[in-house]
Motif scaffolding. Structure first.
Motif, short mmCIF file in Angstrom:
data_model
loop_
_atom_site.label_atom_id
_atom_site.label_comp_id
_atom_site.label_asym_id
_atom_site.label_seq_id
_atom_site.Cartn_x
_atom_site.Cartn_y
_atom_site.Cartn_z
N GLY A 156 0.82 -1.21 0.00
CA GLY A 156 0.00 0.00 0.00
C GLY A 156 0.86 1.26 0.00
O GLY A 156 0.57 2.22 -0.72
N SER A 157 1.93 1.26 0.81
CA SER A 157 2.84 2.42 0.85
C SER A 157 3.53 2.63 -0.49
O SER A 157 3.66 3.77 -0.97
CB SER A 157 3.90 2.22 1.94
OG SER A 157 3.30 2.15 3.20
N GLU A 158 3.97 1.53 -1.12
CA GLU A 158 4.62 1.64 -2.43
C GLU A 158 3.64 2.17 -3.47
O GLU A 158 4.01 3.00 -4.32
CB GLU A 158 5.16 0.28 -2.87
CG GLU A 158 6.39 -0.15 -2.12
CD GLU A 158 6.91 -1.50 -2.56
OE1 GLU A 158 6.49 -2.00 -3.63
OE2 GLU A 158 7.75 -2.07 -1.84
N MET A 159 2.40 1.73 -3.41
CA MET A 159 1.38 2.17 -4.38
C MET A 159 1.11 3.67 -4.22
O MET A 159 1.02 4.41 -5.21
CB MET A 159 0.09 1.39 -4.16
CG MET A 159 -0.93 1.55 -5.26
SD MET A 159 -2.17 0.29 -5.05
CE MET A 159 -3.60 1.30 -5.12
N VAL A 160 1.02 4.14 -2.99
CA VAL A 160 0.81 5.58 -2.74
C VAL A 160 2.00 6.37 -3.27
O VAL A 160 1.83 7.43 -3.90
CB VAL A 160 0.57 5.84 -1.23
CG1 VAL A 160 0.65 7.32 -0.91
CG2 VAL A 160 -0.77 5.26 -0.79
N ALA A 161 3.23 5.87 -3.04
CA ALA A 161 4.42 6.57 -3.53
C ALA A 161 4.40 6.65 -5.06
O ALA A 161 4.71 7.71 -5.64
CB ALA A 161 5.68 5.85 -3.05
N ARG A 162 4.01 5.57 -5.75
CA ARG A 162 3.95 5.58 -7.22
C ARG A 162 2.88 6.55 -7.72
O ARG A 162 3.07 7.23 -8.73
CB ARG A 162 3.64 4.18 -7.77
CG ARG A 162 4.65 3.11 -7.43
CD ARG A 162 6.03 3.38 -8.07
NE ARG A 162 6.99 2.42 -7.64
CZ ARG A 162 7.91 2.62 -6.70
NH1 ARG A 162 7.98 3.78 -6.11
NH2 ARG A 162 8.77 1.69 -6.35
N GLU A 163 1.73 6.59 -7.04
CA GLU A 163 0.67 7.52 -7.45
C GLU A 163 1.13 8.97 -7.29
O GLU A 163 0.83 9.82 -8.13
CB GLU A 163 -0.60 7.27 -6.63
CG GLU A 163 -1.33 6.00 -7.05
CD GLU A 163 -2.58 5.74 -6.22
OE1 GLU A 163 -3.00 6.62 -5.45
OE2 GLU A 163 -3.13 4.64 -6.34
N LEU A 164 1.88 9.26 -6.22
CA LEU A 164 2.40 10.62 -6.02
C LEU A 164 3.41 10.97 -7.11
O LEU A 164 3.42 12.10 -7.63
CB LEU A 164 3.04 10.76 -4.64
CG LEU A 164 2.07 10.76 -3.45
CD1 LEU A 164 2.84 10.73 -2.14
CD2 LEU A 164 1.16 11.98 -3.50
N GLU A 165 4.26 10.01 -7.48
CA GLU A 165 5.22 10.24 -8.57
C GLU A 165 4.48 10.51 -9.89
O GLU A 165 4.84 11.42 -10.64
CB GLU A 165 6.14 9.04 -8.75
CG GLU A 165 7.17 8.87 -7.67
CD GLU A 165 7.97 7.58 -7.81
OE1 GLU A 165 7.86 6.89 -8.85
OE2 GLU A 165 8.70 7.25 -6.86
N ALA A 166 3.43 9.73 -10.17
CA ALA A 166 2.66 9.91 -11.41
C ALA A 166 1.99 11.28 -11.41
O ALA A 166 1.96 11.97 -12.45
CB ALA A 166 1.62 8.80 -11.54
N MET A 167 1.45 11.71 -10.27
CA MET A 167 0.80 13.02 -10.21
C MET A 167 1.81 14.14 -10.45
O MET A 167 1.53 15.10 -11.16
CB MET A 167 0.14 13.20 -8.82
CG MET A 167 -0.72 14.45 -8.74
SD MET A 167 -1.44 14.81 -7.13
CE MET A 167 -1.78 13.27 -6.40
N GLU A 168 3.01 13.97 -9.88
CA GLU A 168 4.05 14.98 -10.08
C GLU A 168 4.47 15.05 -11.54
O GLU A 168 4.64 16.14 -12.11
CB GLU A 168 5.26 14.63 -9.20
CG GLU A 168 6.35 15.69 -9.21
CD GLU A 168 7.50 15.33 -8.28
OE1 GLU A 168 8.63 15.69 -8.63
OE2 GLU A 168 7.26 14.68 -7.24
#
Length: 193
Positions: A156-168
């Motif tokens: 879950g933490s890795e998925m949130v980190a990837r979503e934040l990278e994609a948004m950036e």
């Protein structure tokens, strides 16, 4: 049938066991050791014992007690206070002896002098279940323990980190797209002039 707590010889709670509904008080339970086995072992190793005949009778040792009083809730390591129980039983015995003496005296009086019949005055039962752990042991048990994240939490933490990278990356893309549009508009305006 009802559940009754079993304690070891130190009074520390072990487990519950089923007893008859009418069970109350305290009853010891025993463990058996084979004396005959010990005798045969000493003879095979060339040792002698003071007994001429080996005994095949098992020895009984008190292993603990079955308690007819329910465990007080909220204890981390319940311990039955045998000293308090023995003191309580002695107090009950004294109260019963006093009652018997008063009752005997009451019966010897003429009927018109008797008054009210004596009654047994049972002493209040003390707190018999106490905490078996020290305050330091309780604090150690109840202090928050650092937990290793489980697989679901880690993913879950890795998925949130990837979503934040994609948004950036999307925001950077939009900013660069706006710059390109601005530059194209400037080029068009220069060509038209």
């Amino acid at each position: 049938m009802k559940a009754a707590p079993k304690v070891n010889i130190d009074g520390l709670y072990i487990e519950d066991t089923l007893v008859d509904d009418t069970f109350s008080g305290i009853v010891p339970f025993y463990s058996h050791t084979e004396q005959g086995t010990l005798d045969s072992l000493t003879k095979t190793q060339g040792m002698t014992t003071e007994l001429d005949e080996p005994s095949n009778e098992p020895e009984s040792n008190i292993s603990g007690y079955i308690i007819g009083i329910p465990v007080t809730p909220g204890l981390y390591q319940p311990r039955f206070d045998m000293a308090a129980w023995n003191g309580y039983q002695a107090t009950i015995s004294v109260a019963q002896d006093s009652f018997q003496q008063a009752l005997s005296g009451w019966h010897t009086l003429p009927e018109e002098q008797r008054g009210d019949k004596p009654v047994v005055e049972s002493p209040p039962q003390p707190t018999l279940w106490i905490e078996g752990l020290t305050q330091e042991e309780i604090e150690e048990l109840t202090s928050p323990q650092p937990q290793e994240p489980n697989e679901v939490d880690r993913l879950g933490s890795e998925m949130v980190a990837r979503e934040l990278e994609a948004m950036e990356l999307r925001q950077q893309n939009e900013a660069q797209g706006a710059q390109i549009v601005g530059l194209e508009l400037r080029l068009l305006s220069l060509e038209n002039s």
